[in-house]
Design an enzyme around this catalytic site. Sequence first.
Site, mmCIF file in Angstrom:
data_model
loop_
_atom_site.group_PDB
_atom_site.id
_atom_site.type_symbol
_atom_site.label_atom_id
_atom_site.label_comp_id
_atom_site.label_asym_id
_atom_site.label_seq_id
_atom_site.Cartn_x
_atom_site.Cartn_y
_atom_site.Cartn_z
ATOM 1 C CB ALA A 169 12.157 -5.145 8.245
ATOM 2 C CG MET B 82 -1.916 -1.272 1.028
ATOM 3 S SD MET B 82 -3.441 -0.723 1.908
ATOM 4 C CE MET B 82 -2.960 -0.623 3.580
ATOM 5 N N GLY B 83 2.150 1.096 -0.373
ATOM 6 C CA GLY B 83 3.112 2.325 -0.259
ATOM 7 C C GLY B 83 3.375 2.887 1.016
ATOM 8 C CD GLN C 218 -1.553 -8.894 4.232
ATOM 9 O OE1 GLN C 218 -2.641 -7.743 4.357
ATOM 10 N NE2 GLN C 218 -0.641 -8.733 4.121
ATOM 11 C CB SER D 221 4.256 -0.748 11.003
ATOM 12 O OG SER D 221 2.831 -0.201 10.647
ATOM 13 C CB SER D 222 2.805 2.489 6.273
ATOM 14 O OG SER D 222 3.608 1.829 5.426
ATOM 15 C CG LEU E 161 7.176 1.312 -0.793
ATOM 16 C CD1 LEU E 161 8.158 1.168 -1.761
ATOM 17 C CD2 LEU E 161 6.184 0.230 -0.399
ATOM 18 N N GLY F 153 5.334 -10.001 4.031
ATOM 19 C CA GLY F 153 5.711 -9.922 5.193
ATOM 20 C C GLY F 153 5.120 -10.659 6.056
ATOM 21 C CG HIS G 199 6.766 -1.823 2.043
ATOM 22 N ND1 HIS G 199 6.739 -0.891 3.085
ATOM 23 C CD2 HIS G 199 5.533 -2.586 2.222
ATOM 24 C CE1 HIS G 199 5.443 -0.908 3.419
ATOM 25 N NE2 HIS G 199 4.735 -1.779 3.268
#
Lengths: 282, 282
Positions: free
Chosen positions: A177, A30-31, A154, A186-187, A33, A148, A37
């Site tokens: 990571a 979902m970008g 998920q 995490s974003s 990054l 990931g 990612h």
Amino acid sequence: MKTETTIQGLAGSLQPARTARKIIGFVPTMGNLHQGHLNLVREARKLCDVVVVSIFVNPIQFGPNEDFDNYPRTLDQDSQLLADVGCDIIFAPSVEQMYGKQPRLTNISVSEITNDLCGKQRPGHFDGVAVVVTKLFNIVQPNYAFFGQKDFQQLAVIRQLVRDLNIPLEVIGVPIARAEDGLALSSRNGYLTEEQRKIAPSIFQNLKHAAAELQQGTDLTEVLANIKTSLTEAGLVVDYVEARTPQLQGIDQFNQDLVLFVAAKLGTTRLIDNLQVKHTAS
Amino acid sequence: MKTETTIQGLAGSLQPARTARKIIGFVPTMGNLHQGHLNLVREARKLCDVVVVSIFVNPIQFGPNEDFDNYPRTLDQDSQLLADVGCDIIFAPSVEQMYGKQPRLTNISVSEITNDLCGKQRPGHFDGVAVVVTKLFNIVQPNYAFFGQKDFQQLAVIRQLVRDLNIPLEVIGVPIARAEDGLALSSRNGYLTEEQRKIAPSIFQNLKHAAAELQQGTDLTEVLANIKTSLTEAGLVVDYVEARTPQLQGIDQFNQDLVLFVAAKLGTTRLIDNLQVKHTAS
């Protein structure tokens, strides 16, 4: 590196690779990054001739009160990072490109393993993931797809989906990571205040401590309760602390490999993490 | 012509065609083939380099009181017919080959257009169709897939599924094949007694008569009621007589192209038929 925003454009860009029967690797994101990612892209780079990364904030996997509108969209910065790790094609479609103008009538749901953990607090979330991932798989038609292990549930849902529907690709799970202080990347970490960011690593610290307690023979129920107490004391609002088998089945004592799962909120930011604990017969 | 009973065997048989990027056509069937199925194969033969026909009586699209156990299985006879019309590969897997030993947790449902007509009397039927067709599409990976217009609602469901999930193939609908007396060909016609077989053509006769009435200006509601009365008098137990747009939307007067749908039982045998009626502006 090319960036494609339409399904047709992507098909055109992939055509030479398909004709030459090259190995296509796919990393759906979902970008916004981070190194997590980028590790997926590095793994893809090792196994595949052509690496496609999708950047698509998928509206149907967000609940009505979740952060779809505010989810960080940072395509320029993401493109630079992806170029540096050897991505070949970015696929960054609009919502209309992915879902069209006609209403979508088809839903995909994976039962049982979506009922608890994150599925409980996020009804419909995994249906939304299953639909978009199936669509992306059909659009990209990769040989390998990389996910990931941070989103462990998920990953399990996608493995099940791929097996149940005979989707012709192999799913690769890549380890979490972490920042130097152990916080899972995490974003959503970007939402944290400076103060909250200092508290957040307690999630992983507690998971590591819990794993050590389990190895020393402390009862699983007690270990889970300890994590919950400790996180609450640190200022987190715990959503769940659970143990499951790696296949997400319930488990009430540490007599086989298990995974510890935590979801907790700091302010309005929901963080998740997990840790696999190996059981060795004594 | 080859017959493959495993997914792996089929993959091996299709490998040379895939490598040579040949056009693959696919006709999914439940076997007990008649001219309707063979027409699908003939259409596939025209458009494609390689034609795959699956023969699989799919348990999950049958209701608990339906005819799964008794559904006619006639593989030897089917093979002969398929060889004669130029099928290249028969895929005839076992239930275990298709569904494995682990429980299936993934379901696919197409909403709205499955709620009425056959969906009403057969809850879960179209979910079962959606799942098996998606699995078969992923196993065969054809360029074209061929379905009969007799199962008009099924064809609409599959078109929707393919569009919603971006399944990379084109769906071709093929007109209904009929006996000389007009009865739509169906494997279930074999269940009819000699007496019932004489009554069955009244379904198509009524549809044709209804189309003529519509063209002459008779009100749609009256036309539908007339079909129902006439079929009941002929000895059929009507399940539904309905009109829909070709996209399966409701319609209450003949002011655009429509499709007339009938489902009716003769004894325990359920027969379906439909007829498209063109509207020409006067």
